[in-house]
Design a protein around this motif. Structure first.
Motif, short mmCIF file in Angstrom:
data_model
loop_
_atom_site.label_atom_id
_atom_site.label_comp_id
_atom_site.label_asym_id
_atom_site.label_seq_id
_atom_site.Cartn_x
_atom_site.Cartn_y
_atom_site.Cartn_z
N PHE A 1 0.96 -1.00 -0.19
CA PHE A 1 -0.05 -0.01 0.12
C PHE A 1 0.80 1.17 -0.03
O PHE A 1 1.71 1.31 0.87
N LEU A 2 0.54 2.16 -0.88
CA LEU A 2 1.57 3.47 -1.10
C LEU A 2 0.64 4.45 -0.95
O LEU A 2 -0.70 4.62 -1.61
N THR A 3 1.18 5.58 -0.33
CA THR A 3 0.50 6.97 -0.29
C THR A 3 1.59 7.70 -1.09
O THR A 3 2.84 7.55 -1.09
N ASP A 4 1.31 9.19 -0.92
CA ASP A 4 2.07 10.14 -1.33
C ASP A 4 3.56 10.28 -0.33
O ASP A 4 4.63 10.56 -0.72
N SER A 5 3.33 9.92 0.96
CA SER A 5 4.38 10.05 2.10
C SER A 5 4.89 8.75 2.68
O SER A 5 5.64 8.67 3.45
N SER A 6 4.19 7.41 2.27
CA SER A 6 4.65 6.42 3.03
C SER A 6 4.25 4.97 2.02
O SER A 6 3.65 5.26 1.16
N TYR A 7 5.02 3.98 2.38
CA TYR A 7 5.09 2.73 1.81
C TYR A 7 5.19 1.53 2.71
O TYR A 7 6.09 1.62 3.42
N VAL A 8 4.13 0.60 2.58
CA VAL A 8 4.24 -0.54 3.23
C VAL A 8 3.93 -1.87 2.68
O VAL A 8 3.34 -1.97 1.68
N ALA A 9 4.64 -2.95 2.99
CA ALA A 9 4.49 -4.04 2.44
C ALA A 9 4.30 -5.22 3.47
O ALA A 9 4.91 -5.19 4.29
N TYR A 10 3.08 -5.90 3.44
CA TYR A 10 2.57 -6.98 4.34
C TYR A 10 2.82 -8.33 3.90
O TYR A 10 2.45 -8.74 2.67
#
Length: 613
Positions: free
Chosen positions: A568-577
């Motif tokens: 999941f990505l936003t303009d300010s962050s990124y995560v992978a689960y």
């Protein structure tokens, strides 16, 4: 009694040795990745992976236990004959899994599960990605492994299950063996814990390759086969109402008119879905500027969506995302379930109701991965597949090469009825990357072959667009160029990596009001349908997981799934689960906890919707 128990014990040791070899084979065939790990990490894969090895062995022991139990009553050496045949069948099966898993991991980045078996309904297409030489090597490897272990069993285990002593109290021994057979549930479940063993149980490192190596591929295939269609949502992270509230906070609600980029309200739509075009080969998005010169040019002439992502890793996951605005699910593929896929909204059907003529073009086998049911269900008036072409043009393992497909498309478009929506799916840039053109890049490694195949398809697209600009329908046409997914060509890229999912999307065509526009809002394939419809003044909210990328009120984010989790990505962050260990393996940016919360909610709501269809 003693000999029977010893025979079964040695039989269990035989299978544990096989799985130790299988793990060693996996490591040796992925030396590039393994060489970057510490020896303690490599050894740890055996220490932790033994749990799944024991569980698999427990499954394999069920039938021998019953056979040995029967031998208490029915005397003779027949158990040795029956168990040897049973063992040889298992050895052959496990050898196929061992070799296939090792080969597939290079492309998919996760250990083999039941997924490849879906493609065996069309075996010719299932092996089309493999070159003849590689197919020979893989087949030879399977034969050698199977022959070696069959020979080992025949020589070293020939006396197992022979000459069982006559029992004085057969009823007592039958009872004891029934108890022992029932006790196999303990190693199968992985112990006495409340929850049974799962793949995540053997994860022990922050190095994903080591965790993957610890997995027993045979166990993974068998387990995923049993659980391939869950009846309950495995991605429940919080109460349903809380997840829905989180999801609703980013759900698209149109609050104004989108930025107008088309000069016509009812354009023809020509959608070209580019096989395996990765963002890292696309210059305008920050990738290699030499591989797609034609697409680069079209991006500068038209509209470039610079932060664009694929929904999944395969074409069968891309088509519902592109045409139905429906995100890919981690371990499922809705296109393979016609009962569910036919309930999805569809861009093609919406436009047919508005008077559009429609056609689907693909130079390959339409029955592969159940494409046909989805394409037919989409309502296409014309469906062109490899059966349309002369067999002499079958110069690709997948069907006809892209230049043959686009030559036929040109002939069709010379007499096309407007308005139309044509969807074209390319195939030449699919592995094994064999193309009928002089190579632009020198070298014979797989990365260079991939780049040459993309360059070839790019040149075909460029030539076609140049031709199309001279046609009467051009000024009324929007051309959407988008990849179906990226490609994991080397083992250096983890399966969850955002680099695999970032793909090009470019709009061009005479229907554009002006060119040179760059859209930086983050989005993905699921956003294509509502964005196109928004330009046509069609604001039906039938795509709950999508947004209009040209509407200023829509949020900037992207969601994708891989076989074991999501990003999941936003303009300010990124995560992978990663779902197997149940944890985030990437957390980057200013507020990753926000992206983590939204990503979990998105997946939970998505899978609830998938199950209800």
């Amino acid at each position: 009694m003693k000999k029977r128990i010893l025979s079964l014990s040695f039989y269990a040791i035989f299978w544990l040795l096989f799985f130790v070899f299988a793990r060693l084979f996996f490591i040796l065939t992925h030396l590039h990745e393994a060489s970057g790990e510490k020896l303690t990490g490599i050894l740890g894969t055996f220490a932790h992976g033994i749990m799944l090895d024991i569980s698999t062995t427990g499954y394999f022991l069920i039938i021998p236990f019953f056979i040995v139990l029967a031998s208490i009553v029915i005397r003779g050496n027949w158990p040795a004959v029956v168990i040897r045949l049973y063992t040889f069948i298992l050895i052959a099966f496990c050898s196929v899994i061992t070799v296939a898993d090792s080969s597939l991991y290079s492309y998919w980045g996760f250990r083999m599960d039941y997924t490849p078996f879906f493609y065996l309904r069309t075996p010719a297409e299932a092996v089309a990605s493999v070159s003849a030489l590689k197919l020979i090597v893989l087949s030879a490897s399977i034969v050698m492994i199977a022959a070696a272990f069959m020979l080992l069993y025949a020589r070293r285990c020939k006396n197992l299950f022979r000459g069982f002593e006559k029992t004085k109290f057969p009823a007592v021994q039958v009872f004891l063996f029934l108890v022992l057979t029932a006790a196999l549930i303990i190693p199968i479940r992985g112990g006495f814990g409340i929850a049974p063993i799962n793949a995540g149980t053997v994860y022990f490192s922050d190095r994903m390759f080591l965790n993957h190596t610890a997995i027993n591929a045979v166990w993974n295939v068998g387990t995923s086969a049993v659980t391939q269609k869950p009846v309950e949502n495995p991605y429940v992270f919080e109460k349903t109402e809380l997840a829905k509230a989180e999801f609703d906070s980013i759900a698209f609600t149109r609050s104004g008119l989108p930025v107008r980029v088309l000069k016509v309200e009812k354009p023809n739509i020509l959608m070209i879905v580019l096989e395996s075009f990765s963002g890292y080969l696309f210059g305008p998005a920050g990738g290699d500027s030499l591989v797609t010169p034609c697409l680069n040019r079209l991006a500068h002439e038209g509209i470039l969506f610079r932060n664009f992502y694929g929904s999944g890793t395969r074409t069968d996951k891309a088509l519902p995302a592109i045409l139905s605005g429906y995100p890919a699910q981690p371990a499922q593929s809705i296109i393979k379930e016609p009962k569910k896929s036919q309930t999805l909204p569809n861009l093609v059907r919406i436009l047919i109701d508005k008077g559009y003529h429609s056609a689907f073009w693909y130079g390959g086998e339409i029955n592969f991965a159940n494409f046909n049911s989805y394409v037919v269900g989409s309502g296409f008036g014309t469906v062109v597949t490899k059966n349309y072409f002369n067999p002499k043009d079958f110069n690709s393992k997948w069907g006809v090469h892209d230049h043959v497909l686009f030559n036929a498309l040109k002939d069709s478009l010379k007499a096309v009825r407007e308005p139309f929506i044509d969807v074209v799916l390319t195939l030449s840039s699919h592995e094994p990357f064999e193309v009928p053109a002089e190579h632009r890049f020198s070298g014979n490694d797989v990365v260079t072959q991939y780049k040459n195949s993309v360059y070839y398809t790019d040149s075909v697209i460029g030539s076609f667009i140049d031709w199309a600009k001279g046609q009467d329908w051009w000024n009324n046409t929007l051309v959407v160029l988008v990849a179906d997914h990226g490609a994991r060509i080397t083992g250096d890229i983890p399966a969850h990596s955002v680099d695999i999912f970032r793909i090009p999307m470019v709009w061009t065509g005479g229907a554009l009001a002006s060119g040179g526009l760059v859209v930086d809002k983050m989005g993905g394939q699921v956003d294509i349908a509502p964005t196109i419809l928004g330009q046509m003044g069609i604001f039906d909210s039938v795509f709950p997981f999508s947004k209009d990328l040209l509407d200023k009120s829509s949020r900037s984010y992207a969601f994708y799934t891989y076989n074991e989790g999501f990003g999941f990505l936003t303009d300010s962050s990124y995560v992978a689960y990663d779902h197997k260990p149940g944890q985030f393996i990437v957390e980057e940016g200013k507020h990753p906890e926000v992206a983590a919360r939204l990503g979990k909610a998105f997946l939970q709501v998505l899978f609830d919707d998938y199950l209800k269809r």
